[in-house]
Design an enzyme around this catalytic site. Sequence first.
Site, mmCIF file in Angstrom:
data_model
loop_
_atom_site.group_PDB
_atom_site.id
_atom_site.type_symbol
_atom_site.label_atom_id
_atom_site.label_comp_id
_atom_site.label_asym_id
_atom_site.label_seq_id
_atom_site.Cartn_x
_atom_site.Cartn_y
_atom_site.Cartn_z
ATOM 1 N N ASP A 203 -6.866 1.567 8.605
ATOM 2 C CA ASP A 203 -5.840 1.837 8.162
ATOM 3 C C ASP A 203 -5.723 3.375 9.634
ATOM 4 O OD1 ASP A 203 -3.060 3.423 7.805
ATOM 5 O OD2 ASP A 203 -3.596 3.807 5.142
ATOM 6 N N HIS B 29 5.473 7.095 9.651
ATOM 7 C CA HIS B 29 6.281 6.927 8.708
ATOM 8 C C HIS B 29 7.709 7.226 9.007
ATOM 9 C CE1 HIS B 29 3.700 6.871 4.700
ATOM 10 N NE2 HIS B 29 3.133 6.115 5.555
ATOM 11 N N GLU C 292 0.962 -1.147 -0.232
ATOM 12 C CA GLU C 292 0.142 -0.844 -0.011
ATOM 13 C C GLU C 292 0.470 1.657 0.230
ATOM 14 O OE1 GLU C 292 -1.921 3.379 1.690
ATOM 15 O OE2 GLU C 292 0.139 2.833 2.646
ATOM 16 N N GLU C 293 1.914 0.632 0.673
ATOM 17 C CA GLU C 293 2.552 2.557 1.197
ATOM 18 C C GLU C 293 3.425 3.093 -0.211
ATOM 19 O OE1 GLU C 293 2.447 4.453 3.209
ATOM 20 O OE2 GLU C 293 2.163 2.678 5.054
HETATM 21 N N1 DPN Z 1 -2.492 5.533 6.362
HETATM 22 C C1 DPN Z 1 -1.878 6.863 5.320
HETATM 23 C C2 DPN Z 1 -0.575 5.823 4.467
HETATM 24 O O1 DPN Z 1 -0.790 4.408 4.371
HETATM 25 O O2 DPN Z 1 0.195 6.348 3.737
HETATM 26 C C3 DPN Z 1 -2.755 6.569 4.355
HETATM 27 C C4 DPN Z 1 -4.092 7.425 5.635
HETATM 28 C C5 DPN Z 1 -4.031 8.992 5.781
HETATM 29 C C6 DPN Z 1 -4.757 6.836 6.681
HETATM 30 C C7 DPN Z 1 -4.502 9.443 6.625
HETATM 31 C C8 DPN Z 1 -5.729 7.178 7.062
HETATM 32 C C9 DPN Z 1 -5.420 8.673 7.317
HETATM 33 ZN ZN ZN Z 2 -1.351 3.129 6.109
#
Ligand code: DPN
Ligand code: ZN
Length: 319
Positions: free
Chosen positions: A205, A272, A176-177
Amino acid sequence: MKPRRTLLTTVAALAASAGLVFASAPAGGASPGSASLQAPERVAAPPEVPDEYPMAHLRQLQSAADANGGTRAHGRPGYRASVDYVAGKLNAAGFQVTVQPFTHNGAAGWNVIADWPHGDPNQIVFLGAHLDSVTAGPGINDNASGSGAILETALTAARVGLRPTKRLRFGWWGAEELGLIGSRYYANRLPSAERSRIKSYVNFDMVGARNTTTWGVYNDNASMRSMFEAYFRSKGIGTRPINIAGRSDHASFAAIGVPVSGIASGSDPCYHQRCDNLSNVGANVEGRSTNAAIHAAWTLAGEGGGTKPFHDASITRVR
Ligand code: DPN
Ligand code: ZN
């Protein structure tokens, strides 16, 4: 019609006096209320599991990172260890499990798909979460939290012997990333007949961030949004509408015409980063998100009742 209404009202009154909370109406299709008219003895709220149940999965995923250079990213052995943990639990619980391989950036990746083999196969309710982390860290809020929440939801369905009206399917997405790679691979390969069987997709998520006070609810679908808002309101918890747009795996399903929703916890100070470890997550937050996922699964799939006693030793109403 009249005697049935009376029966339902009676059941509702009994349940209310027992402190049970009724699930709100599902997004579409047959209402669980009509099933409960035939079998009122099965009417009950979805179960609630203790915070420790999903937290056990987060600890295992932290270990998968710790044993493999501190990350569970696509192409790293910590990702495969995560796949093996999730698939192992689901297989042992009686799910139909598919580990779907794909290749991205020259490295092998996998999605894990699991069906609870009960309920109408033409009406699928899908809960999903990405299982990979970024390379910088173990990815415990992002996204062992969502992975653990839906894994525990699946295991709870098995534990109570759930017999839902619709079919429950769960998905753990790879890469996913790197741009929703795994979920897009899965969704784009679904035959069109199978696409139209998926009645809803709910995404988890980043659902465990410590110090969360209000939950974000995806603004994509109005009826699933009200379902989550009503759930949190019933727990005295506030919500805010959020627009994740194309930033997580629900977008892969929205793109093929599936109604989508999801929830997310509050701000993540270690987003992250290497410090997105177990201490970045609050057990109470992870537990609440997991019980919201259980509520959504039971509500959307049409509870239908369990085949095992609801209040068995392994399920407690802890709140
Ligand atoms: N979890 C983030 C990603 O996978 O980079 C995306 C995301 C942002 C999901 C904010 C939920 C809330
Ligand atoms: Zn995520």
